[in-house]
Each structure stands twice: as C-alpha cells, then as structure tokens.
Scaffold this active site. Sequence first.
Site, PDB file in Angstrom:
ATOM      1  N   ARG A 120       1.114  -1.097  -0.072  1.00 30.06           N
ATOM      2  CA  ARG A 120      -0.584  -0.172  -0.146  1.00 30.06           C
ATOM      3  C   ARG A 120       1.198   1.214  -0.284  1.00 30.06           C
ATOM      4  O   ARG A 120       0.343   2.510   0.676  1.00 30.06           O
ATOM      5  CB  ARG A 120      -0.971  -0.327   0.831  1.00 30.06           C
ATOM      6  CG  ARG A 120      -2.351  -1.157   1.005  1.00 30.06           C
ATOM      7  CD  ARG A 120      -3.458  -0.633   1.926  1.00 30.06           C
ATOM      8  NE  ARG A 120      -4.710  -2.408   1.699  1.00 30.06           N
ATOM      9  CZ  ARG A 120      -4.268  -3.045   2.965  1.00 30.06           C
ATOM     10  NH1 ARG A 120      -3.514  -2.600   3.652  1.00 30.06           N
ATOM     11  NH2 ARG A 120      -4.942  -3.716   2.502  1.00 30.06           N
ATOM     12  N   LYS A 142       3.540  12.018 -11.175  1.00 30.89           N
ATOM     13  CA  LYS A 142       2.526  11.166 -11.748  1.00 30.89           C
ATOM     14  C   LYS A 142       3.156   9.646 -11.914  1.00 30.89           C
ATOM     15  O   LYS A 142       4.379   9.310 -12.397  1.00 30.89           O
ATOM     16  CB  LYS A 142       2.180  11.715 -12.722  1.00 30.89           C
ATOM     17  CG  LYS A 142       1.204  12.496 -12.829  1.00 30.89           C
ATOM     18  CD  LYS A 142       0.927  13.104 -13.981  1.00 30.89           C
ATOM     19  CE  LYS A 142       0.053  14.763 -13.939  1.00 30.89           C
ATOM     20  NZ  LYS A 142      -0.560  15.274 -15.396  1.00 30.89           N
ATOM     21  N   GLU A 184      10.505  19.667 -23.594  1.00 30.15           N
ATOM     22  CA  GLU A 184       9.875  19.933 -21.778  1.00 30.15           C
ATOM     23  C   GLU A 184      10.503  21.205 -21.214  1.00 30.15           C
ATOM     24  O   GLU A 184       9.920  21.668 -21.055  1.00 30.15           O
ATOM     25  CB  GLU A 184       9.984  18.746 -21.899  1.00 30.15           C
ATOM     26  CG  GLU A 184       9.355  17.387 -22.435  1.00 30.15           C
ATOM     27  CD  GLU A 184       7.868  17.276 -22.512  1.00 30.15           C
ATOM     28  OE1 GLU A 184       7.112  18.501 -21.915  1.00 30.15           O
ATOM     29  OE2 GLU A 184       7.184  16.307 -22.673  1.00 30.15           O
ATOM     30  N   LYS A 226       8.222  23.442 -12.626  1.00 26.00           N
ATOM     31  CA  LYS A 226       7.404  22.373 -12.269  1.00 26.00           C
ATOM     32  C   LYS A 226       6.883  21.852 -10.819  1.00 26.00           C
ATOM     33  O   LYS A 226       5.700  21.679 -10.981  1.00 26.00           O
ATOM     34  CB  LYS A 226       8.619  20.668 -12.829  1.00 26.00           C
ATOM     35  CG  LYS A 226       7.196  20.171 -12.871  1.00 26.00           C
ATOM     36  CD  LYS A 226       7.323  18.158 -13.709  1.00 26.00           C
ATOM     37  CE  LYS A 226       6.074  18.023 -13.715  1.00 26.00           C
ATOM     38  NZ  LYS A 226       6.328  16.667 -14.733  1.00 26.00           N
ATOM     39  N   GLU A 236      -3.954  17.979 -10.246  1.00 26.05           N
ATOM     40  CA  GLU A 236      -3.820  18.907 -11.789  1.00 26.05           C
ATOM     41  C   GLU A 236      -6.227  18.458 -11.487  1.00 26.05           C
ATOM     42  O   GLU A 236      -6.641  18.346 -12.221  1.00 26.05           O
ATOM     43  CB  GLU A 236      -3.405  17.137 -12.692  1.00 26.05           C
ATOM     44  CG  GLU A 236      -4.364  18.450 -14.419  1.00 26.05           C
ATOM     45  CD  GLU A 236      -3.102  17.181 -15.246  1.00 26.05           C
ATOM     46  OE1 GLU A 236      -2.050  16.982 -14.945  1.00 26.05           O
ATOM     47  OE2 GLU A 236      -3.569  17.193 -16.305  1.00 26.05           O
ATOM     48  N   ARG A 241      -1.583  23.254 -13.210  1.00 23.16           N
ATOM     49  CA  ARG A 241      -1.318  21.998 -13.900  1.00 23.16           C
ATOM     50  C   ARG A 241      -1.215  21.580 -14.669  1.00 23.16           C
ATOM     51  O   ARG A 241      -0.664  21.149 -16.070  1.00 23.16           O
ATOM     52  CB  ARG A 241      -1.408  20.079 -12.473  1.00 23.16           C
ATOM     53  CG  ARG A 241      -0.188  19.593 -13.150  1.00 23.16           C
ATOM     54  CD  ARG A 241       0.414  18.349 -12.238  1.00 23.16           C
ATOM     55  NE  ARG A 241       0.785  17.578 -12.417  1.00 23.16           N
ATOM     56  CZ  ARG A 241       2.408  16.404 -11.395  1.00 23.16           C
ATOM     57  NH1 ARG A 241       1.370  16.671 -10.547  1.00 23.16           N
ATOM     58  NH2 ARG A 241       2.891  15.328 -11.870  1.00 23.16           N
ATOM     59  N   ASN A 245      -0.113  20.890 -20.047  1.00 26.53           N
ATOM     60  CA  ASN A 245       0.175  19.714 -21.439  1.00 26.53           C
ATOM     61  C   ASN A 245      -0.052  20.188 -22.228  1.00 26.53           C
ATOM     62  O   ASN A 245      -0.636  20.379 -23.537  1.00 26.53           O
ATOM     63  CB  ASN A 245      -1.374  19.583 -21.335  1.00 26.53           C
ATOM     64  CG  ASN A 245      -1.130  18.365 -19.622  1.00 26.53           C
ATOM     65  OD1 ASN A 245      -0.254  17.380 -19.692  1.00 26.53           O
ATOM     66  ND2 ASN A 245      -2.713  18.128 -19.161  1.00 26.53           N
ATOM     67  N   HIS A 248       0.380  19.039 -25.553  1.00 22.83           N
ATOM     68  CA  HIS A 248       0.184  17.387 -25.807  1.00 22.83           C
ATOM     69  C   HIS A 248      -0.343  17.202 -26.404  1.00 22.83           C
ATOM     70  O   HIS A 248      -1.193  15.622 -26.841  1.00 22.83           O
ATOM     71  CB  HIS A 248      -0.022  16.871 -24.001  1.00 22.83           C
ATOM     72  CG  HIS A 248       2.171  17.097 -23.961  1.00 22.83           C
ATOM     73  ND1 HIS A 248       2.149  18.374 -23.816  1.00 22.83           N
ATOM     74  CD2 HIS A 248       2.160  16.203 -22.601  1.00 22.83           C
ATOM     75  CE1 HIS A 248       4.171  18.290 -23.008  1.00 22.83           C
ATOM     76  NE2 HIS A 248       4.024  16.969 -22.880  1.00 22.83           N
ATOM     77  N   HIS A 252      -0.090  14.634 -28.989  1.00 24.98           N
ATOM     78  CA  HIS A 252      -0.671  13.064 -28.561  1.00 24.98           C
ATOM     79  C   HIS A 252      -1.241  12.403 -29.751  1.00 24.98           C
ATOM     80  O   HIS A 252      -0.937  11.461 -29.971  1.00 24.98           O
ATOM     81  CB  HIS A 252      -1.669  13.097 -27.181  1.00 24.98           C
ATOM     82  CG  HIS A 252      -2.303  11.870 -27.384  1.00 24.98           C
ATOM     83  ND1 HIS A 252      -3.216  11.387 -27.285  1.00 24.98           N
ATOM     84  CD2 HIS A 252      -1.592  10.666 -26.349  1.00 24.98           C
ATOM     85  CE1 HIS A 252      -3.337  10.496 -26.619  1.00 24.98           C
ATOM     86  NE2 HIS A 252      -2.593   9.900 -26.541  1.00 24.98           N
ATOM     87  N   HIS A 266       7.682  11.034 -27.877  1.00 26.86           N
ATOM     88  CA  HIS A 266       7.576  12.117 -27.074  1.00 26.86           C
ATOM     89  C   HIS A 266       7.605  13.744 -27.222  1.00 26.86           C
ATOM     90  O   HIS A 266       6.658  14.120 -27.775  1.00 26.86           O
ATOM     91  CB  HIS A 266       7.073  11.424 -25.575  1.00 26.86           C
ATOM     92  CG  HIS A 266       6.631  12.462 -24.814  1.00 26.86           C
ATOM     93  ND1 HIS A 266       4.917  12.211 -24.668  1.00 26.86           N
ATOM     94  CD2 HIS A 266       6.697  13.606 -23.401  1.00 26.86           C
ATOM     95  CE1 HIS A 266       4.513  13.668 -24.172  1.00 26.86           C
ATOM     96  NE2 HIS A 266       5.304  13.501 -23.317  1.00 26.86           N
TER      97      HIS A 266
END
Length: 363
Positions: A120, A142, A184, A226, A236, A241, A245, A248, A252, A266
């Site tokens: 956990r 993340k 980035e 960041k 987010e 946040r 993106n 993105h 994407h 990416h």
Amino acid sequence: MTTIPVSLGARSYDVVIEAGLLSRAADWLAPLSRGRKMAIVTDSNVLPHLETLQKSLSDAGVASEAIILNPGESTKSWSQLEALTDRLLDLGIERGDHVVALGGGVIGDLVGFACAILKRGCGFVQIPTTLLAQVDSSVGGKTAINSRAGKNLIGAFHQPALVLIDPQVLDTLPLRQVRAGYAEVVKYGLIDDPEFFDWCEANAAALLAGDPDARVYAIAHSVAAKARIVAADERETTGVRALLNLGHTFGHALEAEAGFSDRLLHGEGVAAGMALAFGYSAAHGLAPTADSDRLRTHLRKIGLPDGVSATGLTASADTLVDHMLHDKKMDAGTLPFLLARGIGKTFLDTSVDLADVRAFLAA
Ligand SMILES: NC(=O)c1ccc[n+]([C@@H]2O[C@H](COP(=O)([O-])OP(=O)(O)OC[C@H]3O[C@@H](n4cnc5c(N)ncnc54)[C@H](O)[C@@H]3O)[C@@H](O)[C@H]2O)c1
Ligand SMILES: [Zn+2]
C-alpha cells in the site's frame, strides 16, 4: 550543488542537481537505507551508471541489488509490473524502505507505480538518466503503466522521497533523445517565462552539445518551474498543472498516428504540438503571428519538428482529430486545449471546437 524543494506538506522532498553527483549518491541514499539492502531498478541501456551508483553504495557499506529490465515503452506494462512487484516482495522490501529508480521516464513511471501499490505504498527515490526524466517525469509524482486502451491509463499519484540529478549521465544519451527532452525544457519558457525562452534561444545549442553550465541551468530552471506548478496543483484539479500539457493534445494525436513508436519520440510530438498550439492561437488572433514564427524558427534550428509535415507523418486533419477524440484528457465531450496569447502566456481553453481544429489542421 543546487537543491530545489518540492513543497507538498508531508509529501515534500528535495531535488538535488550536480554534475558528478551519481558517484556520491550514497551520501543521500545511505541514510535512507536503514542498514538494509537497497533495490535499484534500471534498464540495460543504463548499466554504466548502475555501476557508478553501486560502487558509491558499496564504498559506503550499503548493500544493493539491481533489477535490470528491458529498455523501451513496452516495459510499462501489467506483466512487467507484476514481475517487478514479485521481485521486490521476494527481496523483502518493507513500507519504510526506498526503492531506487535509475533510468528514464519508463523506469521512473513503472517503479513509481510499483512503489505506490507495494504494501500500500513504500518509499522510492528517482535518479533520472534522460533529459526528459530530469526536467519533467521524475518530479511531481505521476506514475503509470500503459494498458491495451492507451498510454498511462493505469497509475497513481505517488511522490518520491528524493530526486537526485546528475547531468553527466546525459553524456551517454543519444542526441535524438536529448533533443526530445529539450522540447519539455523550452515548454517552461512558453508557458509563463518569456525570459527563459530568450535563454533557450541563446543557449540551446550549447545545452545540446553537453555544455555543463547550460545543462545545470536548464535542468534547475525547469525543475523549479515544475515544482512551482506541482505545489500549486498536485493532482491537476485546478487547471494550473494542466499548463504542463502545452503541445500535448496535438502531440498526442501525432504520437498515436505513429503508433507510439520510435518513429516519433514523445518530445518530438510535443515540439510539433507546441508549434501547432501557437499556430492555432495565431490563426485565431489570440497570439501574435511573430511569436508563432519565432517558436517555429527556434524548433527548426535545433532539429525538432515545427509542425505536422516536419514529423514525417502523412496524417490527414480528420485522422488527427479522430485520435484527439480518444485522448484521455477528454472530459464530458470536450477536450481541454492549451493555447497562448504569446510566448510565456499559455492558458487553458476548454471551449475549443474540434471542427475549428480540423479546419486549422487542413489549412
Ligand atoms: N510521470 C510523468 O510526469 C511523465 C512526464 C513525461 C513523460 N513521462 C513518461 O516518460 C516516458 C518517456 O521517458 P524517456 O524519454 O526518459 O524514455 P525512456 O525511459 O524510454 O528512455 C529513452 C531511452 O534512453 C535510454 N536511456 C536512458 N538513460 C540513458 C542514458 N543515460 N544513456 C543512454 N541511454 C539511456 C533508455 O533505455 C531508452 O532506450 C514515457 O513513458 C512517458 O509517458 C512521464
Ligand atoms: Zn510530455
């Protein structure tokens, strides 16, 4: 040495940046080891750096066990997650232990998620070895694996206890990967920091060539940006946040068209996506055309794609919009877009009409 705190209450941690730090990693890791054997998870492209890390630990009397996975995005899978958690349980990892993730975003995301669910939630330390991981994925908590339905759809927020960044490990990273990570970096200038974009224009070449000062400056500046954004909106939920993106959603769609393969990394998708976001903003009178042109010139100069055709993909506007309809950011029928009023003036727009996007991409 540069230390950047990520301020998240009880989940706060430091990001430490210094050239050559990996050979002294035990200074930070020994106190976390509690006199027990440390597990280090890495991939087979990172072995020289694993050796440096393990030597530092053994010199400090800390035993370690390396788990070496296959490189590549396919390692972020259910089967690899199961195998990894089984290995960690076999090693007797306890909640109070810290597993070390030594690698790029693939290793960081997989190990972070494994540690989020192991007993956990056990501790972990990020030692990112790609530019992308150093300026982006290792900070912010993340974690995820991919599933049949798409990328990063299974995951958790789980913050590391510490992030150790040694820019020297980038010496072995292929230039194409360094460039992709740079997308980035320049993103932070485009979001809300026009002076940093100026710095990028002046120093990107030195950074890509491996200049030590340029590396530390770019990494520290990116991590600080960041950290600020993550501290304001860890999960987010407020839209802050989401600024990360930028590029993105378009990116994407391009990555999906390339089948999330090495045809388009990416960061390459993000570069083209940021150029498209600025192009769309300029076409709608939101941003000066001069800013959109300035960004495209910069991307071209350093060898990153500045639009759809520069990616080498021959995707139609319809196909790209189709990919967008499957974006995981889709929210009750609308897709949030990051648009700009100029360089350093990115904002979230949740009312973009995909028919407009289709018309823009077709033009
Ligand atoms: N968690 C987040 O916030 C976040 C943010 C952005 C991206 N990501 C994820 O990160 C992943 C991409 O990360 P990445 O670009 O680091 O990819 P990656 O981990 O696949 O690394 C790229 C390549 O470089 C190799 N490599 C790593 N370090 C090296 C070194 N020092 N020398 C030589 N080779 C080295 C790897 O083996 C791999 O082949 C994606 O899965 C993406 O979803 C996560
Ligand atoms: Zn990204």
